[in-house]
Design a protein around this motif. Structure first.
Motif, short mmCIF file in Angstrom:
data_model
loop_
_atom_site.label_atom_id
_atom_site.label_comp_id
_atom_site.label_asym_id
_atom_site.label_seq_id
_atom_site.Cartn_x
_atom_site.Cartn_y
_atom_site.Cartn_z
N LEU A 70 0.90 -1.30 -0.01
CA LEU A 70 0.19 0.00 0.02
C LEU A 70 0.79 1.39 -0.12
O LEU A 70 0.27 2.40 0.10
CB LEU A 70 -0.83 -0.08 1.30
CG LEU A 70 -1.77 -0.86 1.49
CD1 LEU A 70 -2.70 -1.08 2.57
CD2 LEU A 70 -2.70 -1.20 0.12
N SER A 80 -0.28 4.44 5.16
CA SER A 80 -0.40 3.21 4.51
C SER A 80 0.26 1.89 5.31
O SER A 80 -0.38 1.05 5.59
CB SER A 80 0.22 3.13 3.09
OG SER A 80 -0.51 4.23 2.20
N CYS A 84 -1.80 0.31 8.84
CA CYS A 84 -1.79 -1.27 8.90
C CYS A 84 -1.15 -2.17 9.90
O CYS A 84 -1.71 -3.06 10.56
CB CYS A 84 -1.24 -2.07 7.72
SG CYS A 84 -2.19 -1.58 5.88
N CYS A 135 -7.75 -1.39 1.96
CA CYS A 135 -7.08 -1.20 0.89
C CYS A 135 -8.14 -0.36 -0.21
O CYS A 135 -7.84 0.34 -1.13
CB CYS A 135 -6.69 -2.31 -0.02
SG CYS A 135 -5.29 -3.35 0.71
N LEU A 138 -8.24 3.33 1.07
CA LEU A 138 -6.96 3.89 1.43
C LEU A 138 -6.72 5.15 1.25
O LEU A 138 -7.13 5.57 -0.30
CB LEU A 138 -5.90 2.95 0.49
CG LEU A 138 -4.42 3.36 1.07
CD1 LEU A 138 -4.06 2.92 2.29
CD2 LEU A 138 -3.50 2.86 -0.20
N ASN A 278 -0.10 -6.07 -8.38
CA ASN A 278 -1.43 -6.64 -7.71
C ASN A 278 -1.72 -8.02 -8.30
O ASN A 278 -2.12 -9.40 -7.88
CB ASN A 278 -2.64 -5.59 -8.00
CG ASN A 278 -2.36 -4.22 -7.21
OD1 ASN A 278 -2.64 -4.66 -5.92
ND2 ASN A 278 -1.89 -3.36 -7.90
N CYS A 332 -7.38 0.62 -4.68
CA CYS A 332 -6.35 -0.48 -4.90
C CYS A 332 -6.59 -1.52 -5.83
O CYS A 332 -5.92 -2.40 -5.78
CB CYS A 332 -5.75 -0.94 -3.47
SG CYS A 332 -4.93 0.23 -2.35
N VAL A 334 -9.45 -3.68 -5.29
CA VAL A 334 -9.53 -4.93 -4.47
C VAL A 334 -10.33 -5.85 -5.10
O VAL A 334 -10.24 -7.15 -5.15
CB VAL A 334 -9.89 -4.47 -3.08
CG1 VAL A 334 -10.31 -5.50 -2.25
CG2 VAL A 334 -8.67 -3.75 -2.36
#
Length: 420
Positions: A70, A80, A84, A135, A138, A278, A332, A334
């Protein structure tokens, strides 16, 4: 900027968790003195010798890999990684409690819940759920909003897992349905409620060369350790071996396919680093639910290849569609990395279940088990999406310190940022 609400709530939760641990928690059998064990002197290997190496792999994924993944936002890397770290720590405590109370006290009829390596592994898995959902939003929610969202989401996650495992009796060793699919749609529900035109096209929602390098390092950490994530809770050596093998070849397939496809979507034929950061991980999600099943190595490689392709295509076509037409700003991607491959994993597990031996799943026939696998996906989507929407409305309240547009994707108002 003073944040007394966050400080007060965090301290109250920590004190509450310590009290609950003291009243209702106790060591598991493998951590107790020999004379206090149910079978003192019985021969056997302590669970820590078997599971601790894979637990550490998962630990690195949760507390380091996801945070680095992230770190791509140029002005938000402090938050980020650190948010977490904080969220995983406090929610691992909360997970130990809520899983213990639910499964050991309510379901098991015990006076206390066991605290051992297995509860630690499950705590890390639960933390993964919240971090995946984070995410999606974020850079758009405060640490207080993240804390409240995590406490609620984890409770709903345990409920959904109970429905899937205890009531439907599904097989989901890599948790693609119960973790990845749940987390993705919960996050999408939250971001839909928090949608604001001001957050779209924010000039600060951008990366830099060095941030992307950190992100790529996080990707490789996760990629390397994913077989342990899928195989960590397997109790049979043969099944663990098969899970690791299936995940390994699925990850390889995804990585190869992403590099093959990424240049096709640019006229200049250049690679898109966000695809590599990713979609190379999609193989771990795509094989997760079926990773302990007999799908054959070629099948694992095929599943991973399809998962990598689905994720890449999702970044190119689906993410813009969701943002434009569904008002779901998925920071992100996801949905591409976790939801789409989770669908593939659920279907693969249903096919593998239907081809299993007649007595493989106890009272359920292979065809019934396949139906349960599919049903679990739709149950999970419904529960996660609805609870995510409701949670979004809650954390949107002013008391939970929502960010202003100016504060989004920027550490300036939340950290002592070095100016040198």
């Amino acid at each position: 900027m003073s944040r007394p609400t966050f400080t007060i709530l965090t301290i109250l939760l920590q004190v509450l968790f310590v009290v609950i641990f003291a009243i209702f928690g106790e060591y598991g059998d493998d951590a107790r003195p020999n004379h206090k064990r149910p079978n003192p002197g019985a021969a056997g290997i302590n669970a820590v010798n078997i599971y601790y190496p894979m637990f550490q792999d998962v630990h690195v994924m949760i507390f380091l890999g996801i945070g680095l993944l992230l770190a791509f936002l140029r002005n938000h890397a402090y938050s980020s990684i650190s948010y977490c770290f904080f969220a995983a720590a406090i929610l691992c405590e909360w997970s130990t409690i809520i899983n213990g109370v639910f499964w050991h006290i309510i379901e098991g009829g015990n006076d206390k819940f066991k605290i051992d390596l297995f509860s630690a592994i499950n705590a890390d898995f639960a933390a993964a759920v919240i971090l995946i959902s984070y995410c999606v939003v974020l850079g758009k929610i405060s640490i207080l909003q993240l804390l409240v969202m995590g406490v609620i989401e984890l409770a709903v996650y345990v409920l959904n897992s109970w429905i899937c495992f205890a009531k439907l009796g599904i097989s989901d060793i890599g948790a693609s349905i119960t973790i990845h699919m749940f987390a993705a749609y919960f996050g999408l529900g939250v971001t839909r409620v928090l949608h604001s035109r001001d957050s779209e096209g924010n000039g600060k929602e951008c990366s830099s060369y060095h941030n992307d390098v950190f992100c790529l390092v996080g990707t490789i950490f996760l990629w390397l350790y994913w077989p342990s994530f899928n195989a960590c809770l397997t109790t049979d050596d043969v099944m663990r071996h098969r899970t690791v093998t299936n995940t390994y070849y699925s990850m390889l397939g995804a990585c190869v396919m992403v590099f093959a496809l990424s240049p096709m979507f640019r006229r200049d034929g250049k690679f898109n680093l966000s695809h590599v950061q990713n979609a190379t991980l999609a193989g771990g999600v795509a094989i997760g639910t079926a990773s302990n099943m007999i799908v054959q190595p070629w099948g694992s490689m095929l599943i991973g290849s399809i998962g990598g392709a689905m994720c890449t295509l999702g970044y190119v076509y689906l993410s813009p569609f969701l943002q434009k037409h569904c008002k779901m700003h998925d920071v992100c991607g996801v949905h591409n990395l976790h939801a789409l491959p989770a669908f593939l994993s659920g279907i693969a597990s249903a096919i593998a279940s239907s081809l299993a031996a007649a007595d493989e799943y106890g009272d359920a026939t292979p065809s019934q088990q396949a139906g349960f696998q599919v049903a679990a996906m739709f149950v999970t989507i419904g529960i996660s999406l609805l609870s995510g929407i409701l949670t979004g409305f809650l954390i949107k309240l002013w008391i939970f310190e929502p960010m202003s547009t100016r504060q989004m994707f920027d550490d300036e108002d939340f950290w002592m940022v070095s100016k040198c």
